[in-house]
Design an enzyme around this catalytic site. Structure first.
Site, PDB file in Angstrom:
ATOM      1  N   GLU A  55       0.825  -1.211   0.000  1.00 54.37           N
ATOM      2  CA  GLU A  55       0.000   0.000   0.000  1.00 54.37           C
ATOM      3  C   GLU A  55       0.859   1.262   0.000  1.00 54.37           C
ATOM      4  O   GLU A  55       0.551   2.237  -0.693  1.00 54.37           O
ATOM      5  CB  GLU A  55      -0.913   0.014   1.233  1.00 54.37           C
ATOM      6  CG  GLU A  55      -1.816  -1.214   1.349  1.00 54.37           C
ATOM      7  CD  GLU A  55      -1.250  -2.285   2.248  1.00 54.37           C
ATOM      8  OE1 GLU A  55      -1.991  -2.809   3.089  1.00 54.37           O
ATOM      9  OE2 GLU A  55      -0.039  -2.593   2.094  1.00 54.37           O
ATOM     10  N   SER A 170      27.610 -43.270  -4.758  1.00 57.44           N
ATOM     11  CA  SER A 170      26.717 -42.140  -5.009  1.00 57.44           C
ATOM     12  C   SER A 170      26.101 -42.280  -6.391  1.00 57.44           C
ATOM     13  O   SER A 170      26.788 -42.633  -7.363  1.00 57.44           O
ATOM     14  CB  SER A 170      27.512 -40.828  -4.912  1.00 57.44           C
ATOM     15  OG  SER A 170      26.683 -39.733  -5.174  1.00 57.44           O
ATOM     16  N   GLY A 262      16.789 -38.125   3.729  1.00 53.18           N
ATOM     17  CA  GLY A 262      16.671 -39.481   3.212  1.00 53.18           C
ATOM     18  C   GLY A 262      15.316 -40.078   3.554  1.00 53.18           C
ATOM     19  O   GLY A 262      14.421 -39.419   4.083  1.00 53.18           O
TER      20      GLY A 262
END
Length: 307
Positions: A55, A170, A262
């Site tokens: 505003e 990985s 995980g």
């Protein structure tokens, strides 16, 4: 004005408000449009926490606002915070009518903004596009009403529903586009949480380095006290139950949280019912076996996303 016109301008408020995504927290997303004699005189939105509210950004621009209608998607504030009360500025500007989307659940406001306007003789119309406004500010409303962060569960899974192969090596399931979208998500949320095992295995930085925007607050849940090398800027939690975790985050004014841990962490949040949304990055890769992805719990319409 006809209600149809009010809806049109309120949609513009919501559109403007969304421009502040990721930068206003813990404040809500707010947009503002000022209209007089069928013409838009000014627009504004809350751009960043600590800066002007929507505003004020709209009304500080030059213009004769006497007799105009102001549209805003959240009740104007009535208290001094980082900036002066917007309700006072609206009264001073000569606005004759205010159309609003949502009441502010913040106890510092909670009806006081509307009361200031009405006491000054301003007509107040409430609840225009109320559900759309709550959806836009779902993080803010969850934080205020449930006294916890808005919680997004996020994981990647193969086409046959595995998070990782049997091998200890990985393995990257997400593709480049999904990785980019993951980093984009990080820019919109206040914090991101992993468990201690994910911290050990992945050496995650949890930054949004691939997408322009703010980094989330990294959080690691270390219930067994296994970690001794957590960087100072991380939030290192030793809470034993998830209720303690979300209370700690609430007290730190963390409005939203990505749970990117995980399977064990994800299952714990699901079991406790501590979730509001899920984003699942589904790969085209088939693993055949490995660590199963979590079972997807029920979500309200529009809160479950597969990318």
């Amino acid at each position: 004005m006809e209600i149809g016109i009010d809806v049109i301008y309120m949609r513009r408020c919501l559109q403007l408000a969304a421009n502040g995504m990721g930068r206003t927290r813990p404040n809500p997303l707010v947009g503002c449009v000022v209209v007089k004699d069928g013409h838009v005189l000014s627009e504004g939105f809350h751009q960043e926490y600590g800066h002007n509210h929507a505003e004020r950004n709209a009304l500080l621009r030059r213009g004769d606002f006497r007799g105009a209608t102001l549209y805003v998607n959240l009740e104007p504030c009535s208290h001094y915070g980082k900036t002066p009360p917007c309700a006072d500025l609206i009264v001073e500007s000569g606005i004759r009518r205010v159309v609003c989307c949502n009441d502010d659940p913040n106890p510092l406001v909670a009806g006081r903004g509307f009361q200031k306007l009405e006491d000054a003789g301003i007509e107040v119309v409430r609840h225009v596009l109320e559900e759309e406004g709550r959806e836009l500010n779902r993080r803010f409303f969850t934080f205020m009403e449930k006294r916890r962060p808005y919680i997004i569960l996020k994981w990647a899974e193969s086409a046959d529903g595995f998070m990782a192969p049997d091998s200890d090596k990985s393995y990257w399931i997400s593709n480049d586009y999904q990785t980019l979208m993951s980093h984009r998500l990080r820019t919109t949320e206040a914090a991101i949480l992993i468990g201690s095992q994910t911290y050990i295995d992945d050496h995650s930085r949890l930054t949004a380095r691939l997408f322009a925007g703010n980094n989330p607050q990294p959080v690691v849940l270390d219930r067994r006290g296994r970690l001794h090398d957590v960087p100072d800027h991380w939030l290192h939690l030793h809470c034993k139950t998830l209720g303690e975790v979300v209370l700690e985050l609430f007290e730190r004014k963390i409005q939203s949280l990505i749970v990117e841990g995980g399977r064990r962490i994800l299952d714990a949040f699901i079991a406790e019912g501590l979730y509001d949304e899920a984003i699942i990055f589904r790969s085209s890769i088939l693993l055949g076996s490995g660590l199963k992805a979590p079972s997807v719990p029920p979500f309200p319409e529009g809160r479950l996303h597969f990318l």
